[in-house]
Design an enzyme around this catalytic site. Structure first.
Site, PDB file in Angstrom:
ATOM      1  N   ASP A  21       7.404   2.326  -5.530  1.00  0.00           N
ATOM      2  CA  ASP A  21       7.811   3.360  -6.469  1.00  0.00           C
ATOM      3  C   ASP A  21       9.221   2.896  -6.908  1.00  0.00           C
ATOM      4  OD1 ASP A  21       7.483   5.496  -8.006  1.00  0.00           O
ATOM      5  OD2 ASP A  21       8.098   6.767  -6.469  1.00  0.00           O
ATOM      6  N   GLY A  22       9.431   3.561  -8.074  1.00  0.00           N
ATOM      7  CA  GLY A  22      10.856   3.331  -8.614  1.00  0.00           C
ATOM      8  C   GLY A  22      10.973   2.181  -9.906  1.00  0.00           C
ATOM      9  N   GLY A  24      10.472   2.299 -12.804  1.00  0.00           N
ATOM     10  CA  GLY A  24      10.681   2.788 -14.335  1.00  0.00           C
ATOM     11  C   GLY A  24      12.328   3.161 -14.279  1.00  0.00           C
ATOM     12  N   TRP A  26      14.386   2.117 -12.020  1.00  0.00           N
ATOM     13  CA  TRP A  26      15.286   0.935 -12.136  1.00  0.00           C
ATOM     14  C   TRP A  26      15.650   0.238 -13.509  1.00  0.00           C
ATOM     15  CZ3 TRP A  26      14.972  -4.357 -13.133  1.00  0.00           C
ATOM     16  CH2 TRP A  26      15.737  -5.243 -12.429  1.00  0.00           C
ATOM     17  N   HIS A  38       8.712  -2.898 -14.221  1.00  0.00           N
ATOM     18  CA  HIS A  38       7.407  -3.617 -13.533  1.00  0.00           C
ATOM     19  C   HIS A  38       7.433  -5.073 -13.400  1.00  0.00           C
ATOM     20  CE1 HIS A  38       5.948   0.658 -13.820  1.00  0.00           C
ATOM     21  NE2 HIS A  38       5.844   0.557 -15.163  1.00  0.00           N
ATOM     22  N   THR A  67      -5.010   6.358  -9.700  1.00  0.00           N
ATOM     23  CA  THR A  67      -5.879   6.932 -10.438  1.00  0.00           C
ATOM     24  C   THR A  67      -5.161   7.944 -11.514  1.00  0.00           C
ATOM     25  OG1 THR A  67      -7.324   7.343  -8.708  1.00  0.00           O
ATOM     26  CG2 THR A  67      -8.031   8.473 -10.820  1.00  0.00           C
ATOM     27  N   GLU A  68      -4.138   8.699 -11.075  1.00  0.00           N
ATOM     28  CA  GLU A  68      -3.021   9.467 -12.047  1.00  0.00           C
ATOM     29  C   GLU A  68      -2.216   8.704 -12.931  1.00  0.00           C
ATOM     30  OE1 GLU A  68      -3.453   9.932  -8.781  1.00  0.00           O
ATOM     31  OE2 GLU A  68      -4.589  11.760  -8.786  1.00  0.00           O
ATOM     32  N   TRP A  70      -3.224   6.357 -15.010  1.00  0.00           N
ATOM     33  CA  TRP A  70      -3.945   6.174 -16.058  1.00  0.00           C
ATOM     34  C   TRP A  70      -3.494   7.319 -17.288  1.00  0.00           C
ATOM     35  CZ3 TRP A  70      -6.403   2.043 -17.029  1.00  0.00           C
ATOM     36  CH2 TRP A  70      -6.980   1.210 -15.797  1.00  0.00           C
ATOM     37  N   LEU A 132      -3.153 -13.327   6.678  1.00  0.00           N
ATOM     38  CA  LEU A 132      -2.665 -11.906   6.206  1.00  0.00           C
ATOM     39  C   LEU A 132      -3.897 -11.383   5.205  1.00  0.00           C
ATOM     40  CD1 LEU A 132      -0.523  -9.488   5.770  1.00  0.00           C
ATOM     41  CD2 LEU A 132       0.293 -10.923   3.713  1.00  0.00           C
ATOM     42  N   ARG A 189       7.799   4.187   1.813  1.00  0.00           N
ATOM     43  CA  ARG A 189       7.915   4.572   0.157  1.00  0.00           C
ATOM     44  C   ARG A 189       9.366   4.415  -0.225  1.00  0.00           C
ATOM     45  NH1 ARG A 189       5.220   9.026  -3.301  1.00  0.00           N
ATOM     46  NH2 ARG A 189       6.209   8.334  -5.377  1.00  0.00           N
TER      47      ARG A 189
HETATM   48  C1  IPE Z   1       2.568   6.508  -6.921  1.00  0.00           C
HETATM   49  O1  IPE Z   1       3.948   6.477  -7.636  1.00  0.00           O
HETATM   50  C2  IPE Z   1       1.699   5.278  -7.376  1.00  0.00           C
HETATM   51  C3  IPE Z   1       2.119   4.063  -7.216  1.00  0.00           C
HETATM   52  C4  IPE Z   1       3.194   3.599  -6.700  1.00  0.00           C
HETATM   53  C5  IPE Z   1       1.198   2.960  -7.509  1.00  0.00           C
HETATM   54  P1  IPE Z   1       4.051   7.519  -8.971  1.00  0.00           P
HETATM   55  O2  IPE Z   1       5.251   7.176  -9.491  1.00  0.00           O
HETATM   56  O3  IPE Z   1       2.800   7.472  -9.690  1.00  0.00           O
HETATM   57  O4  IPE Z   1       4.129   8.911  -8.146  1.00  0.00           O
HETATM   58  P2  IPE Z   1       4.661  10.171  -8.414  1.00  0.00           P
HETATM   59  O5  IPE Z   1       4.024  10.609  -9.677  1.00  0.00           O
HETATM   60  O6  IPE Z   1       5.930  10.218  -8.517  1.00  0.00           O
HETATM   61  O7  IPE Z   1       4.177  11.304  -7.398  1.00  0.00           O
HETATM   62  C1  IPE Z   2       6.017   2.344  -9.462  1.00  0.00           C
HETATM   63  O1  IPE Z   2       7.148   2.691 -10.191  1.00  0.00           O
HETATM   64  C2  IPE Z   2       4.886   1.599 -10.182  1.00  0.00           C
HETATM   65  C3  IPE Z   2       3.808   2.443 -10.609  1.00  0.00           C
HETATM   66  C4  IPE Z   2       3.677   3.597 -10.419  1.00  0.00           C
HETATM   67  C5  IPE Z   2       2.711   1.631 -11.450  1.00  0.00           C
HETATM   68  P1  IPE Z   2       7.190   3.903 -11.342  1.00  0.00           P
HETATM   69  O2  IPE Z   2       6.753   3.268 -12.532  1.00  0.00           O
HETATM   70  O3  IPE Z   2       6.561   5.016 -10.591  1.00  0.00           O
HETATM   71  O4  IPE Z   2       8.728   4.073 -11.343  1.00  0.00           O
HETATM   72  P2  IPE Z   2       9.337   5.625 -11.458  1.00  0.00           P
HETATM   73  O5  IPE Z   2       9.037   6.109 -10.336  1.00  0.00           O
HETATM   74  O6  IPE Z   2       9.164   6.103 -12.777  1.00  0.00           O
HETATM   75  O7  IPE Z   2      11.022   5.019 -11.312  1.00  0.00           O
HETATM   76 MG    MG Z   3       7.305   6.642  -9.786  1.00  0.00          MG
END
Ligand code: IPE
Ligand code: IPE
Ligand code: MG
Length: 253
Positions: A21-22, A24, A26, A38, A67-68, A70, A132, A189
């Site tokens: 996560d993170g 976006g 970043w 990404h 799934t979310e 999407w 692996l 995470r």
């Molecule tokens: C969880 O991250 C899904 C993935 C890392 C693929 P999200 O960024 O979608 O989660 P929320 O919305 O912050 O809970």
């Molecule tokens: C995780 O990073 C990648 C996916 C969920 C696909 P995010 O895109 O959720 O990045 P943030 O959490 O918005 O920074």
């Molecule tokens: Mg995120």
């Protein structure tokens, strides 16, 4: 002493799962578009897969798309799909070189046809590898997985293949997308969020959780080593007392 030397390779987590996560944030912190994050996240994936394989970790599950997800803006979903497919296609030779077997869990029927095609080829091309197991969670959510499992259990009961009295935890496990793999022992995470976001809810029952503020595009082998060292310093009790666990450790030695 370098960080990797502090890891006891005899006590590695058999299965590490990561919510990457993170990306976006970043990118946005750098004044860039989310897709730029990404793109850089892929470099972390490469480094972590390599690091896990070098250590001898047996299973690595990476949550790449929920799934979310999407429901994100269309340009981001399309950009992410293209990046995922492109990366998987380009990485197959490296996976083969490192004896890494690719697996996918998730509602892959929701992926665009070209993505399903590329995935199927990558799965096939790495299927003979014995090192692996790299499990990509794509279009995955735990509630989807559990409901899907229940549907299949119900269908088998209806067809007379399964007796409701015979449904044990082991039997139910066979219906999960992760039926081939042991439960994760360590879940990481990144990016400072303290939630599970619909990831492996059933399988994480006794998993050690590790949260770090590091954004995924900055997460590298050294960060993975830190998480494993932290894991190895914990006492896993599985409902028992600390005294019982210590006694068992002595008898098992
Ligand atoms: C969880 O991250 C899904 C993935 C890392 C693929 P999200 O960024 O979608 O989660 P929320 O919305 O912050 O809970
Ligand atoms: C995780 O990073 C990648 C996916 C969920 C696909 P995010 O895109 O959720 O990045 P943030 O959490 O918005 O920074
Ligand atoms: Mg995120």
């Amino acid at each position: 002493m370098v960080l990797a030397d502090k890891i006891d390779t005899e006590r590695l987590p058999r299965h590490i799962a990561i919510i990457m996560d993170g990306n976006g944030r970043w990118a946005q912190e750098k004044g860039e578009d989310r897709l730029y994050g990404h793109l850089h996240g892929v470099e972390s994936v490469r480094d972590i897969v390599e690091g896990a394989a070098e250590l001898g970790v047996q299973h690595l599950t990476l949550y790449a798309f929920s799934t979310e997800n999407w429901d994100r803006p269309e340009y981001e979903v399309t950009g992410l799909m293209e990046l995922l497919v492109d990366t998987i296609r380009k990485e197959v030779p490296t996976l083969n070189k490192n004896n890494i077997k690719l697996h996918v869990i998730g509602d892959t029927g929701m992926l665009p046809a070209y993505a399903q095609q590329e995935l199927a080829e990558a799965l096939q091309e790495t299927s003979a590898n014995t090192g692996l197991k790299l499990i990509m969670a794509l279009s995955y959510s735990s509630r989807w997985e559990i409901v899907n499992a229940v549907k299949n259990v119900a269908a088998d009961v209806k067809a007379g293949k399964l007796n409701p009295e015979d449904i044990t935890q082991d039997v139910f496990h066979q219906y999960l997308a992760t039926h081939e793999f042991p439960d994760p022992e360590l879940m990481i995470r990144t990016s400072g969020e303290f939630r599970i976001s619909n990831f492996l809810l059933y399988q994480l029952a006794y998993t050690e959780l590790y949260f770090t503020n590091t954004r995924w595009p900055d997460f590298r082998k050294q960060n993975l080593y830190e998480a494993i060292i932290d894991f190895q310093g914990r006492e896993r009790r599985f409902g028992k007392t600390g005294e019982q666990v210590k006694k068992e450790e002595i008898t098992n030695q």
